[in-house]
Design an enzyme around this catalytic site. Structure first.
Site, PDB file in Angstrom:
ATOM      1  N   LYS B  79       8.443 -11.280   5.846  1.00 13.38           N
ATOM      2  CA  LYS B  79       7.504 -10.238   5.415  1.00 13.38           C
ATOM      3  C   LYS B  79       6.454 -10.874   4.500  1.00 13.38           C
ATOM      4  O   LYS B  79       6.787 -11.718   3.660  1.00 13.38           O
ATOM      5  CB  LYS B  79       8.280  -9.144   4.675  1.00 13.38           C
ATOM      6  CG  LYS B  79       7.458  -7.925   4.289  1.00 13.38           C
ATOM      7  CD  LYS B  79       8.343  -6.879   3.612  1.00 13.38           C
ATOM      8  CE  LYS B  79       7.589  -5.623   3.253  1.00 13.38           C
ATOM      9  NZ  LYS B  79       8.456  -4.615   2.603  1.00 13.38           N
ATOM     10  N   SER B 154       8.229  -0.015   4.621  1.00 14.17           N
ATOM     11  CA  SER B 154       7.086  -0.886   4.715  1.00 14.17           C
ATOM     12  C   SER B 154       7.332  -2.190   5.486  1.00 14.17           C
ATOM     13  O   SER B 154       6.366  -2.846   5.874  1.00 14.17           O
ATOM     14  CB  SER B 154       6.583  -1.242   3.311  1.00 14.17           C
ATOM     15  OG  SER B 154       7.562  -1.995   2.624  1.00 14.17           O
ATOM     16  N   SER B 178      12.507   0.495   2.490  1.00 20.10           N
ATOM     17  CA  SER B 178      11.575  -0.289   3.313  1.00 20.10           C
ATOM     18  C   SER B 178      12.206  -1.338   4.227  1.00 20.10           C
ATOM     19  O   SER B 178      11.505  -1.927   5.052  1.00 20.10           O
ATOM     20  CB  SER B 178      10.532  -0.979   2.425  1.00 20.10           C
ATOM     21  OG  SER B 178       9.567  -0.062   2.016  1.00 20.10           O
TER      22      SER B 178
END
Lengths: 95, 486
Positions: B79, B154, B178
Protein backbone atom coordinates in the site's frame (compact mmCIF):
# COMPACT_ATOMS: atom_id res chain seq x y z
CA UNK A 1 -24.47 23.67 17.97
CA UNK A 2 -24.48 24.78 14.41
CA UNK A 3 -21.45 25.53 12.32
CA UNK A 4 -21.84 28.49 9.95
CA UNK A 5 -19.60 30.09 7.35
CA UNK A 6 -17.79 32.21 9.93
CA UNK A 7 -16.91 29.16 12.05
CA UNK A 8 -15.66 27.37 8.93
CA UNK A 9 -13.43 30.35 8.13
CA UNK A 10 -12.03 30.30 11.66
CA UNK A 11 -11.37 26.54 11.63
CA UNK A 12 -9.81 26.76 8.16
CA UNK A 13 -7.46 29.44 9.47
CA UNK A 14 -6.51 27.29 12.47
CA UNK A 15 -5.86 24.35 10.15
CA UNK A 16 -3.97 26.44 7.57
CA UNK A 17 -6.35 25.28 4.86
CA UNK A 18 -7.37 27.48 1.94
CA UNK A 19 -11.05 27.31 1.03
CA UNK A 20 -12.65 29.16 -1.86
CA UNK A 21 -15.53 31.40 -0.82
CA UNK A 22 -18.05 29.21 -2.67
CA UNK A 23 -16.86 26.05 -0.86
CA UNK A 24 -17.63 27.41 2.61
CA UNK A 25 -21.36 26.66 2.55
CA UNK A 26 -20.85 23.06 1.46
CA UNK A 27 -18.21 22.59 4.11
CA UNK A 28 -20.52 24.00 6.80
CA UNK A 29 -23.37 21.76 5.68
CA UNK A 30 -21.23 18.61 5.73
CA UNK A 31 -19.66 19.41 9.07
CA UNK A 32 -23.10 20.02 10.58
CA UNK A 33 -24.38 16.72 9.25
CA UNK A 34 -21.50 14.85 10.90
CA UNK A 35 -21.71 16.84 14.15
CA UNK A 36 -25.44 16.10 14.36
CA UNK A 37 -24.68 12.41 13.98
CA UNK A 38 -22.00 12.37 16.71
CA UNK A 39 -24.31 14.34 19.00
CA UNK A 40 -25.57 10.99 20.36
CA UNK A 41 -22.41 10.78 22.49
CA UNK A 42 -23.63 13.61 24.69
CA UNK A 43 -26.55 11.46 25.83
CA UNK A 44 -24.18 8.89 27.32
CA UNK A 45 -23.21 9.27 30.98
CA UNK A 46 -19.41 9.13 31.23
CA UNK A 47 -19.10 10.35 34.82
CA UNK A 48 -16.17 8.64 36.53
CA UNK A 49 -14.92 7.10 33.26
CA UNK A 50 -11.28 7.72 32.37
CA UNK A 51 -10.37 8.51 28.78
CA UNK A 52 -8.47 5.94 26.68
CA UNK A 53 -6.01 8.05 24.69
CA UNK A 54 -4.15 4.94 23.64
CA UNK A 55 -4.76 1.23 24.17
CA UNK A 56 -1.31 -0.16 24.82
CA UNK A 57 -0.34 -0.58 28.47
CA UNK A 58 3.03 1.03 27.67
CA UNK A 59 4.24 4.14 29.50
CA UNK A 60 7.44 6.05 28.86
CA UNK A 61 10.00 4.29 26.74
CA UNK A 62 13.63 5.22 27.24
CA UNK A 63 16.42 4.55 24.80
CA UNK A 64 20.13 4.43 25.45
CA UNK A 65 21.81 7.69 24.51
CA UNK A 66 23.90 6.39 21.66
CA UNK A 67 24.57 7.83 18.25
CA UNK A 68 22.70 5.93 15.54
CA UNK A 69 22.65 6.12 11.77
CA UNK A 70 21.25 9.37 10.39
CA UNK A 71 19.45 9.90 7.12
CA UNK A 72 21.54 10.83 4.11
CA UNK A 73 21.45 14.64 3.83
CA UNK A 74 21.45 14.75 0.05
CA UNK A 75 18.58 12.27 -0.13
CA UNK A 76 16.56 14.23 2.45
CA UNK A 77 17.14 17.55 0.67
CA UNK A 78 16.18 16.05 -2.68
CA UNK A 79 12.53 16.07 -1.55
CA UNK A 80 12.51 19.79 -0.68
CA UNK A 81 10.32 21.92 -2.96
CA UNK A 82 12.80 24.82 -2.67
CA UNK A 83 16.28 24.83 -1.20
CA UNK A 84 19.65 26.50 -1.18
CA UNK A 85 22.51 24.15 -0.48
CA UNK A 86 21.64 22.33 2.70
CA UNK A 87 18.91 24.81 3.70
CA UNK A 88 15.16 24.81 3.05
CA UNK A 89 13.98 28.14 1.73
CA UNK A 90 10.62 29.73 2.56
CA UNK A 91 8.95 33.07 1.75
CA UNK A 92 10.15 35.99 3.86
CA UNK A 93 8.86 35.68 7.45
CA UNK A 94 9.81 39.04 8.99
CA UNK A 95 9.17 42.34 7.18
CA UNK B 1 -0.44 -23.56 -16.00
CA UNK B 2 -0.81 -19.93 -14.97
CA UNK B 3 1.97 -19.24 -12.50
CA UNK B 4 0.12 -16.21 -11.13
CA UNK B 5 -2.81 -18.32 -9.95
CA UNK B 6 -0.68 -20.81 -7.98
CA UNK B 7 -0.82 -20.56 -4.20
CA UNK B 8 2.16 -19.28 -2.23
CA UNK B 9 2.75 -22.80 -0.95
CA UNK B 10 2.81 -24.19 -4.51
CA UNK B 11 5.12 -21.41 -5.68
CA UNK B 12 7.54 -22.22 -2.86
CA UNK B 13 7.41 -25.95 -3.64
CA UNK B 14 8.02 -25.43 -7.34
CA UNK B 15 10.89 -23.04 -6.64
CA UNK B 16 12.56 -25.53 -4.34
CA UNK B 17 12.03 -28.38 -6.80
CA UNK B 18 13.46 -26.14 -9.55
CA UNK B 19 10.29 -26.64 -11.63
CA UNK B 20 10.00 -22.89 -12.07
CA UNK B 21 12.43 -20.04 -11.55
CA UNK B 22 11.86 -16.93 -9.49
CA UNK B 23 12.34 -14.92 -12.70
CA UNK B 24 9.40 -16.78 -14.24
CA UNK B 25 7.27 -16.02 -11.19
CA UNK B 26 8.07 -12.32 -11.31
CA UNK B 27 7.49 -12.18 -15.09
CA UNK B 28 4.19 -13.97 -14.72
CA UNK B 29 2.89 -11.45 -12.18
CA UNK B 30 4.24 -8.49 -14.16
CA UNK B 31 2.46 -9.65 -17.30
CA UNK B 32 -0.70 -10.33 -15.32
CA UNK B 33 -0.49 -6.75 -14.01
CA UNK B 34 -0.01 -5.44 -17.53
CA UNK B 35 -3.03 -7.42 -18.73
CA UNK B 36 -5.58 -6.54 -16.05
CA UNK B 37 -4.46 -3.11 -14.81
CA UNK B 38 -6.43 -1.18 -17.46
CA UNK B 39 -9.56 -2.70 -15.88
CA UNK B 40 -8.57 -2.86 -12.18
CA UNK B 41 -6.22 0.11 -11.62
CA UNK B 42 -4.86 -1.35 -8.38
CA UNK B 43 -1.30 -0.05 -8.73
CA UNK B 44 0.16 3.44 -8.56
CA UNK B 45 3.65 2.21 -9.34
CA UNK B 46 5.19 -1.04 -10.54
CA UNK B 47 8.68 -2.01 -9.67
CA UNK B 48 9.57 -4.23 -12.63
CA UNK B 49 13.30 -3.65 -12.99
CA UNK B 50 14.11 -3.92 -9.30
CA UNK B 51 11.84 -6.96 -8.95
CA UNK B 52 13.59 -8.73 -11.87
CA UNK B 53 16.99 -8.03 -10.33
CA UNK B 54 15.87 -9.47 -6.99
CA UNK B 55 14.52 -12.52 -8.78
CA UNK B 56 17.90 -13.16 -10.35
CA UNK B 57 19.50 -13.11 -6.90
CA UNK B 58 16.96 -15.63 -5.65
CA UNK B 59 17.55 -17.87 -8.66
CA UNK B 60 21.29 -17.78 -8.00
CA UNK B 61 20.63 -18.88 -4.45
CA UNK B 62 18.50 -21.80 -5.66
CA UNK B 63 21.08 -22.94 -8.18
CA UNK B 64 23.72 -22.86 -5.45
CA UNK B 65 21.69 -25.59 -3.76
CA UNK B 66 20.08 -23.54 -0.98
CA UNK B 67 16.52 -24.30 0.08
CA UNK B 68 14.18 -21.30 0.16
CA UNK B 69 12.10 -20.32 3.14
CA UNK B 70 8.30 -20.21 2.55
CA UNK B 71 8.07 -16.55 1.47
CA UNK B 72 11.45 -16.18 -0.18
CA UNK B 73 11.18 -15.00 -3.79
CA UNK B 74 7.42 -14.40 -3.52
CA UNK B 75 6.18 -11.07 -4.97
CA UNK B 76 4.32 -8.66 -2.71
CA UNK B 77 2.35 -5.44 -3.33
CA UNK B 78 2.65 -2.60 -0.82
CA UNK B 79 0.00 0.00 0.00
CA UNK B 80 1.37 3.37 -0.99
CA UNK B 81 1.38 4.79 2.54
CA UNK B 82 4.41 2.74 3.58
CA UNK B 83 7.78 4.34 3.00
CA UNK B 84 9.95 2.51 0.47
CA UNK B 85 13.42 4.02 0.17
CA UNK B 86 14.05 5.41 -3.30
CA UNK B 87 10.64 4.29 -4.59
CA UNK B 88 7.70 6.73 -4.90
CA UNK B 89 5.42 6.88 -1.86
CA UNK B 90 2.45 9.15 -2.53
CA UNK B 91 -0.29 8.17 -0.07
CA UNK B 92 -2.46 8.64 -3.19
CA UNK B 93 -2.19 12.38 -2.57
CA UNK B 94 -1.16 15.20 -4.86
CA UNK B 95 0.79 16.71 -1.98
CA UNK B 96 3.25 13.78 -2.06
CA UNK B 97 3.24 13.26 -5.83
CA UNK B 98 7.04 13.48 -6.14
CA UNK B 99 8.01 12.13 -2.74
CA UNK B 100 10.70 9.46 -2.54
CA UNK B 101 11.34 8.56 1.11
CA UNK B 102 14.95 8.67 2.35
CA UNK B 103 14.29 5.55 4.45
CA UNK B 104 12.13 2.43 4.47
CA UNK B 105 9.40 1.50 6.93
CA UNK B 106 10.25 -1.23 9.43
CA UNK B 107 7.82 -3.60 7.65
CA UNK B 108 9.64 -3.00 4.35
CA UNK B 109 12.99 -3.89 5.94
CA UNK B 110 11.42 -7.08 7.32
CA UNK B 111 9.84 -7.91 3.94
CA UNK B 112 13.21 -7.55 2.26
CA UNK B 113 15.06 -9.46 4.97
CA UNK B 114 12.60 -12.36 4.48
CA UNK B 115 13.37 -12.32 0.75
CA UNK B 116 9.97 -11.25 -0.59
CA UNK B 117 10.04 -9.18 -3.77
CA UNK B 118 8.23 -5.84 -3.86
CA UNK B 119 6.36 -5.74 -7.15
CA UNK B 120 4.67 -2.36 -6.77
CA UNK B 121 2.82 0.19 -4.69
CA UNK B 122 -0.97 0.06 -4.53
CA UNK B 123 -3.74 2.62 -4.74
CA UNK B 124 -5.69 3.74 -1.70
CA UNK B 125 -7.95 6.48 -0.45
CA UNK B 126 -5.81 9.59 0.01
CA UNK B 127 -4.00 9.34 3.36
CA UNK B 128 -6.08 6.19 4.01
CA UNK B 129 -9.20 8.30 4.51
CA UNK B 130 -12.09 6.50 2.89
CA UNK B 131 -13.89 3.21 2.40
CA UNK B 132 -13.94 2.86 -1.39
CA UNK B 133 -10.53 3.94 -2.82
CA UNK B 134 -12.48 6.64 -4.71
CA UNK B 135 -10.68 9.30 -2.68
CA UNK B 136 -7.38 8.61 -4.46
CA UNK B 137 -5.95 11.65 -6.24
CA UNK B 138 -4.98 9.26 -9.04
CA UNK B 139 -8.41 7.74 -9.79
CA UNK B 140 -10.48 4.95 -8.28
CA UNK B 141 -9.52 1.28 -8.18
CA UNK B 142 -12.19 -1.13 -9.43
CA UNK B 143 -13.44 -4.30 -7.84
CA UNK B 144 -12.19 -7.30 -9.86
CA UNK B 145 -15.47 -9.15 -9.17
CA UNK B 146 -17.43 -6.32 -10.84
CA UNK B 147 -15.54 -3.34 -12.25
CA UNK B 148 -18.60 -1.13 -11.76
CA UNK B 149 -18.17 -1.58 -8.01
CA UNK B 150 -15.78 -0.27 -5.38
CA UNK B 151 -13.06 -2.57 -4.04
CA UNK B 152 -13.62 -1.09 -0.59
CA UNK B 153 -11.02 0.99 1.14
CA UNK B 154 -8.82 2.42 2.10
CA UNK B 155 -6.53 -0.52 1.15
CA UNK B 156 -8.61 -1.12 -1.99
CA UNK B 157 -5.60 -1.33 -4.31
CA UNK B 158 -3.95 -4.05 -2.23
CA UNK B 159 -7.18 -6.06 -1.90
CA UNK B 160 -8.02 -5.75 -5.62
CA UNK B 161 -4.45 -6.67 -6.64
CA UNK B 162 -4.60 -9.88 -4.60
CA UNK B 163 -8.13 -10.76 -5.77
CA UNK B 164 -7.11 -10.26 -9.42
CA UNK B 165 -3.95 -12.41 -9.01
CA UNK B 166 -1.75 -9.38 -9.71
CA UNK B 167 0.17 -10.20 -6.53
CA UNK B 168 -0.04 -13.26 -4.26
CA UNK B 169 0.56 -11.13 -1.16
CA UNK B 170 -0.02 -7.52 -0.15
CA UNK B 171 0.28 -5.21 2.80
CA UNK B 172 -2.52 -2.88 3.82
CA UNK B 173 -3.12 -0.62 6.78
CA UNK B 174 -6.21 -0.49 8.95
CA UNK B 175 -7.35 2.52 10.99
CA UNK B 176 -11.10 1.81 11.10
CA UNK B 177 -11.47 -1.24 8.84
CA UNK B 178 -9.21 -0.36 5.92
CA UNK B 179 -7.77 -3.89 5.61
CA UNK B 180 -10.85 -5.92 6.55
CA UNK B 181 -13.58 -4.07 4.62
CA UNK B 182 -11.74 -4.19 1.24
CA UNK B 183 -10.80 -7.82 1.94
CA UNK B 184 -14.51 -8.51 2.42
CA UNK B 185 -15.47 -6.64 -0.78
CA UNK B 186 -12.77 -8.39 -2.83
CA UNK B 187 -13.16 -11.92 -1.41
CA UNK B 188 -9.67 -12.15 0.10
CA UNK B 189 -8.16 -12.56 3.57
CA UNK B 190 -7.35 -9.39 5.51
CA UNK B 191 -5.79 -9.37 8.97
CA UNK B 192 -5.57 -6.36 11.25
CA UNK B 193 -3.13 -7.28 14.00
CA UNK B 194 -3.32 -6.07 17.60
CA UNK B 195 -2.31 -2.44 18.05
CA UNK B 196 1.43 -2.47 18.78
CA UNK B 197 2.09 -5.85 17.14
CA UNK B 198 3.51 -4.49 13.89
CA UNK B 199 5.78 -1.44 13.84
CA UNK B 200 4.28 1.77 12.49
CA UNK B 201 7.75 3.23 11.81
CA UNK B 202 7.63 4.48 8.24
CA UNK B 203 3.85 4.09 7.91
CA UNK B 204 2.60 7.54 6.94
CA UNK B 205 0.46 8.46 9.92
CA UNK B 206 -3.29 8.98 9.71
CA UNK B 207 -4.53 8.34 13.28
CA UNK B 208 -1.60 7.19 15.38
CA UNK B 209 -3.56 5.49 18.17
CA UNK B 210 -5.55 3.40 15.65
CA UNK B 211 -3.28 2.70 12.64
CA UNK B 212 -1.94 -0.82 12.18
CA UNK B 213 -0.31 -2.58 9.22
CA UNK B 214 -1.42 -6.08 8.23
CA UNK B 215 -1.43 -8.74 5.48
CA UNK B 216 -3.93 -9.05 2.62
CA UNK B 217 -3.67 -12.50 1.03
CA UNK B 218 -5.58 -15.14 -0.92
CA UNK B 219 -5.42 -17.72 1.86
CA UNK B 220 -5.27 -17.84 5.64
CA UNK B 221 -2.00 -19.80 5.55
CA UNK B 222 -0.35 -16.93 3.62
CA UNK B 223 -1.79 -14.45 6.09
CA UNK B 224 -0.18 -16.35 8.97
CA UNK B 225 3.20 -16.46 7.23
CA UNK B 226 3.15 -12.80 6.27
CA UNK B 227 1.98 -11.77 9.73
CA UNK B 228 4.85 -13.73 11.25
CA UNK B 229 7.28 -11.96 8.93
CA UNK B 230 6.20 -8.41 9.82
CA UNK B 231 5.29 -8.72 13.52
CA UNK B 232 7.63 -8.06 16.40
CA UNK B 233 9.14 -5.35 18.53
CA UNK B 234 10.71 -2.31 16.92
CA UNK B 235 12.52 0.22 19.13
CA UNK B 236 11.80 2.92 16.53
CA UNK B 237 8.06 2.76 17.25
CA UNK B 238 7.45 3.75 20.87
CA UNK B 239 4.04 2.04 20.88
CA UNK B 240 5.48 -1.23 19.58
CA UNK B 241 4.81 -4.10 22.00
CA UNK B 242 7.79 -5.79 23.62
CA UNK B 243 6.12 -9.21 23.49
CA UNK B 244 7.55 -12.09 21.52
CA UNK B 245 5.44 -13.47 18.66
CA UNK B 246 4.50 -17.17 18.91
CA UNK B 247 4.99 -19.60 16.01
CA UNK B 248 1.72 -18.81 14.20
CA UNK B 249 1.60 -21.82 11.87
CA UNK B 250 1.37 -24.03 15.00
CA UNK B 251 -2.11 -22.60 15.55
CA UNK B 252 -3.16 -23.71 12.07
CA UNK B 253 -2.52 -27.34 13.01
CA UNK B 254 -5.20 -27.23 15.70
CA UNK B 255 -8.95 -27.82 15.28
CA UNK B 256 -11.55 -25.56 16.90
CA UNK B 257 -13.39 -28.12 19.03
CA UNK B 258 -14.62 -26.51 22.23
CA UNK B 259 -13.56 -22.97 21.30
CA UNK B 260 -16.15 -20.51 22.57
CA UNK B 261 -17.37 -18.04 19.93
CA UNK B 262 -19.39 -14.99 20.91
CA UNK B 263 -22.05 -13.57 18.58
CA UNK B 264 -22.74 -9.93 19.54
CA UNK B 265 -26.46 -9.24 19.22
CA UNK B 266 -25.79 -5.55 18.40
CA UNK B 267 -24.21 -6.60 15.07
CA UNK B 268 -27.41 -8.25 13.86
CA UNK B 269 -30.46 -6.12 13.34
CA UNK B 270 -33.66 -6.62 11.36
CA UNK B 271 -32.70 -4.07 8.69
CA UNK B 272 -29.42 -5.73 7.81
CA UNK B 273 -28.76 -6.93 4.26
CA UNK B 274 -30.48 -10.31 3.99
CA UNK B 275 -27.76 -11.95 1.89
CA UNK B 276 -25.08 -10.89 4.37
CA UNK B 277 -27.24 -12.11 7.24
CA UNK B 278 -27.82 -15.50 5.60
CA UNK B 279 -24.16 -16.08 4.79
CA UNK B 280 -23.06 -15.15 8.31
CA UNK B 281 -25.71 -17.49 9.78
CA UNK B 282 -24.48 -20.31 7.52
CA UNK B 283 -20.91 -19.57 8.61
CA UNK B 284 -21.87 -19.74 12.29
CA UNK B 285 -23.60 -23.07 11.61
CA UNK B 286 -20.43 -24.33 9.90
CA UNK B 287 -18.25 -23.28 12.83
CA UNK B 288 -20.63 -25.15 15.17
CA UNK B 289 -20.35 -28.24 12.95
CA UNK B 290 -16.58 -27.95 13.32
CA UNK B 291 -16.96 -28.20 17.08
CA UNK B 292 -16.99 -24.58 18.24
CA UNK B 293 -19.43 -23.56 20.95
CA UNK B 294 -21.48 -20.53 19.97
CA UNK B 295 -23.08 -18.18 22.45
CA UNK B 296 -24.82 -14.82 22.19
CA UNK B 297 -22.98 -11.92 23.80
CA UNK B 298 -23.52 -8.18 24.09
CA UNK B 299 -21.27 -5.26 23.15
CA UNK B 300 -23.67 -2.59 24.41
CA UNK B 301 -21.77 0.51 23.24
CA UNK B 302 -21.47 -0.58 19.59
CA UNK B 303 -23.84 2.13 18.35
CA UNK B 304 -21.43 4.84 19.55
CA UNK B 305 -18.35 3.50 17.77
CA UNK B 306 -18.70 5.42 14.49
CA UNK B 307 -19.16 8.71 16.37
CA UNK B 308 -16.20 8.07 18.65
CA UNK B 309 -14.07 7.07 15.70
CA UNK B 310 -14.81 10.10 13.56
CA UNK B 311 -13.86 12.41 16.40
CA UNK B 312 -10.68 10.64 17.52
CA UNK B 313 -9.42 9.69 14.06
CA UNK B 314 -9.97 13.17 12.63
CA UNK B 315 -8.45 14.88 15.68
CA UNK B 316 -5.32 12.75 15.37
CA UNK B 317 -5.28 13.28 11.61
CA UNK B 318 -5.50 17.06 11.96
CA UNK B 319 -2.35 16.95 14.10
CA UNK B 320 -0.51 14.37 11.97
CA UNK B 321 -1.20 16.13 8.69
CA UNK B 322 0.05 19.48 10.02
CA UNK B 323 3.49 18.38 8.79
CA UNK B 324 2.49 18.90 5.14
CA UNK B 325 3.46 22.53 4.99
CA UNK B 326 5.37 22.65 1.71
CA UNK B 327 8.74 23.23 3.39
CA UNK B 328 10.78 20.03 3.77
CA UNK B 329 9.04 17.70 1.32
CA UNK B 330 5.88 17.47 -0.73
CA UNK B 331 4.48 19.99 -3.16
CA UNK B 332 4.41 23.74 -2.55
CA UNK B 333 1.94 26.27 -3.95
CA UNK B 334 3.98 28.75 -5.94
CA UNK B 335 1.82 31.85 -5.99
CA UNK B 336 1.99 32.61 -2.28
CA UNK B 337 3.05 36.09 -1.19
CA UNK B 338 3.78 35.29 2.43
CA UNK B 339 4.37 32.31 4.71
CA UNK B 340 0.78 31.90 5.88
CA UNK B 341 -0.47 31.97 2.29
CA UNK B 342 2.15 29.42 1.33
CA UNK B 343 0.93 27.05 4.03
CA UNK B 344 -2.76 27.44 3.35
CA UNK B 345 -2.52 27.37 -0.45
CA UNK B 346 -0.13 24.41 -0.41
CA UNK B 347 -2.52 22.47 1.81
CA UNK B 348 -5.69 23.75 0.14
CA UNK B 349 -4.43 22.67 -3.30
CA UNK B 350 -2.50 19.58 -2.24
CA UNK B 351 -5.18 17.82 -0.19
CA UNK B 352 -8.36 16.33 -1.63
CA UNK B 353 -11.90 17.03 -0.44
CA UNK B 354 -12.19 14.19 2.09
CA UNK B 355 -8.80 14.88 3.66
CA UNK B 356 -9.70 18.55 4.07
CA UNK B 357 -13.09 17.62 5.50
CA UNK B 358 -11.45 15.42 8.14
CA UNK B 359 -8.78 17.97 9.03
CA UNK B 360 -11.59 20.50 9.53
CA UNK B 361 -13.64 18.15 11.71
CA UNK B 362 -10.58 17.19 13.77
CA UNK B 363 -9.47 20.79 14.18
CA UNK B 364 -12.99 21.71 15.31
CA UNK B 365 -13.12 18.82 17.82
CA UNK B 366 -9.80 19.92 19.32
CA UNK B 367 -10.44 23.67 19.28
CA UNK B 368 -10.91 25.78 22.39
CA UNK B 369 -14.41 25.42 23.81
CA UNK B 370 -15.14 22.11 22.06
CA UNK B 371 -12.35 19.87 23.33
CA UNK B 372 -14.30 18.55 26.34
CA UNK B 373 -17.57 18.09 24.48
CA UNK B 374 -16.07 16.22 21.54
CA UNK B 375 -12.51 14.96 21.90
CA UNK B 376 -12.45 14.16 25.62
CA UNK B 377 -16.00 12.81 25.54
CA UNK B 378 -15.08 10.49 22.65
CA UNK B 379 -12.01 9.21 24.50
CA UNK B 380 -14.20 8.35 27.50
CA UNK B 381 -16.73 6.50 25.37
CA UNK B 382 -13.78 4.69 23.81
CA UNK B 383 -13.06 3.32 27.31
CA UNK B 384 -16.63 1.98 27.47
CA UNK B 385 -16.21 0.31 24.07
CA UNK B 386 -12.93 -1.26 25.15
CA UNK B 387 -14.50 -2.43 28.43
CA UNK B 388 -17.28 -4.13 26.42
CA UNK B 389 -14.66 -6.26 24.65
CA UNK B 390 -12.71 -7.01 27.85
CA UNK B 391 -15.96 -8.21 29.42
CA UNK B 392 -16.96 -10.26 26.35
CA UNK B 393 -13.61 -12.03 26.19
CA UNK B 394 -14.12 -13.36 29.73
CA UNK B 395 -16.86 -15.57 28.31
CA UNK B 396 -15.57 -16.35 24.82
CA UNK B 397 -12.32 -16.98 22.94
CA UNK B 398 -13.26 -15.07 19.80
CA UNK B 399 -16.12 -12.99 18.42
CA UNK B 400 -17.88 -13.58 15.09
CA UNK B 401 -19.53 -10.78 13.09
CA UNK B 402 -20.08 -9.71 9.49
CA UNK B 403 -17.17 -7.58 8.18
CA UNK B 404 -19.33 -5.11 6.28
CA UNK B 405 -23.07 -4.40 6.24
CA UNK B 406 -23.32 -5.08 2.48
CA UNK B 407 -21.34 -6.62 -0.38
CA UNK B 408 -19.35 -4.17 -2.53
CA UNK B 409 -21.35 -1.06 -3.41
CA UNK B 410 -21.25 0.70 -6.78
CA UNK B 411 -18.61 3.33 -7.55
CA UNK B 412 -20.16 6.74 -6.92
CA UNK B 413 -23.00 5.28 -4.85
CA UNK B 414 -21.84 6.76 -1.56
CA UNK B 415 -19.23 9.28 -2.61
CA UNK B 416 -21.59 12.25 -2.42
CA UNK B 417 -22.63 11.60 1.17
CA UNK B 418 -19.70 11.44 3.62
CA UNK B 419 -21.78 10.17 6.53
CA UNK B 420 -23.23 7.29 4.54
CA UNK B 421 -19.70 6.30 3.52
CA UNK B 422 -18.58 6.42 7.18
CA UNK B 423 -21.39 4.04 8.14
CA UNK B 424 -20.01 1.34 5.83
CA UNK B 425 -17.31 0.82 8.50
CA UNK B 426 -19.83 0.21 11.26
CA UNK B 427 -18.70 -3.38 12.01
CA UNK B 428 -14.95 -2.80 11.82
CA UNK B 429 -14.40 0.46 13.69
CA UNK B 430 -14.79 -0.71 17.32
CA UNK B 431 -11.88 -3.09 16.82
CA UNK B 432 -9.41 -0.26 16.23
CA UNK B 433 -10.78 1.74 19.14
CA UNK B 434 -10.21 -1.26 21.42
CA UNK B 435 -6.87 -2.17 19.78
CA UNK B 436 -7.77 -5.86 19.34
CA UNK B 437 -6.94 -8.07 16.32
CA UNK B 438 -9.50 -8.92 13.63
CA UNK B 439 -9.55 -10.88 10.39
CA UNK B 440 -11.94 -10.93 7.43
CA UNK B 441 -12.27 -14.08 5.35
CA UNK B 442 -14.67 -14.93 2.52
CA UNK B 443 -17.78 -16.79 3.72
CA UNK B 444 -19.81 -16.98 0.53
CA UNK B 445 -21.13 -14.99 -2.40
CA UNK B 446 -24.24 -12.94 -3.07
CA UNK B 447 -26.65 -13.85 -5.89
CA UNK B 448 -24.78 -11.30 -7.98
CA UNK B 449 -21.52 -13.21 -7.40
CA UNK B 450 -20.08 -10.65 -4.99
CA UNK B 451 -17.99 -11.89 -2.07
CA UNK B 452 -19.24 -11.58 1.52
CA UNK B 453 -16.81 -11.40 4.44
CA UNK B 454 -16.84 -12.98 7.88
CA UNK B 455 -15.05 -11.09 10.63
CA UNK B 456 -13.35 -12.91 13.52
CA UNK B 457 -12.11 -10.85 16.47
CA UNK B 458 -9.67 -11.96 19.13
CA UNK B 459 -8.14 -10.99 22.43
CA UNK B 460 -5.19 -8.56 22.34
CA UNK B 461 -2.09 -10.34 20.96
CA UNK B 462 -4.04 -13.51 20.21
CA UNK B 463 -3.83 -13.36 16.42
CA UNK B 464 -3.04 -17.09 16.59
CA UNK B 465 -6.55 -18.07 17.67
CA UNK B 466 -8.38 -16.01 15.05
CA UNK B 467 -6.10 -17.37 12.33
CA UNK B 468 -6.79 -20.88 13.67
CA UNK B 469 -10.56 -20.35 13.42
CA UNK B 470 -10.21 -18.71 10.01
CA UNK B 471 -8.04 -21.57 8.71
CA UNK B 472 -10.41 -24.29 9.92
CA UNK B 473 -13.36 -22.47 8.34
CA UNK B 474 -11.53 -21.84 5.07
CA UNK B 475 -10.35 -25.44 4.71
CA UNK B 476 -13.87 -26.74 5.41
CA UNK B 477 -15.58 -24.41 2.92
CA UNK B 478 -13.14 -23.52 0.13
CA UNK B 479 -14.63 -20.10 -0.74
CA UNK B 480 -11.09 -18.79 -1.21
CA UNK B 481 -10.69 -20.99 -4.28
CA UNK B 482 -13.25 -19.12 -6.37
CA UNK B 483 -11.57 -16.72 -8.82
CA UNK B 484 -12.72 -13.51 -10.46
CA UNK B 485 -13.39 -13.37 -14.21
CA UNK B 486 -11.28 -10.29 -14.71
Amino acid sequence: MSVDKEVIKKIARLANLYYKEDELDTSARELNQILTYVEKLSKLDTGGINPTFQVSPIENIYRDDIVGKSLDLEHVMSNAPEKEGKFFTVPKIID
Amino acid sequence: MNIHSLSVKELNNKLNKKEISCKEIVESFLSRIEKVEPKVKAFLYTNGDRARKKAEEVDKKISSGAKLKPLEGIPIAIKDNMCTEGMPTTCASKILSDFKPPYSADVINRIEATGMIIIGKTNMDEFAMGSSTENSAYGATRNPWDPERAPGGSSGGSAAAVAADEAPLALGSDTGGSIRQPASFCGVVGLKPTYGRVSRYGLIAFASSLDQIGPITREVYDSALLFQAIAGHDPKDSTSAGLSVPEITDFLKKDIKGLRLGIPREYFNPEMDSEVKNKISEAIKKLTDLGAVVKEISLPHTEYAVSVYYIIATAEASANLARYDGVRYGSRANKAENLFQMYSLTRGEGFGTEVKRRIMLGTYALSAGYYDAYYLKAQKVRTLIKNDFDEAFKACDAIITPTAPTPAFKLGEKSTNPLEMYLSDIFTISVNLAGIPGISIPCGFSKGNLPIGLQILGRPFDEGTILQIAYNFEQATGYHLRKTNI
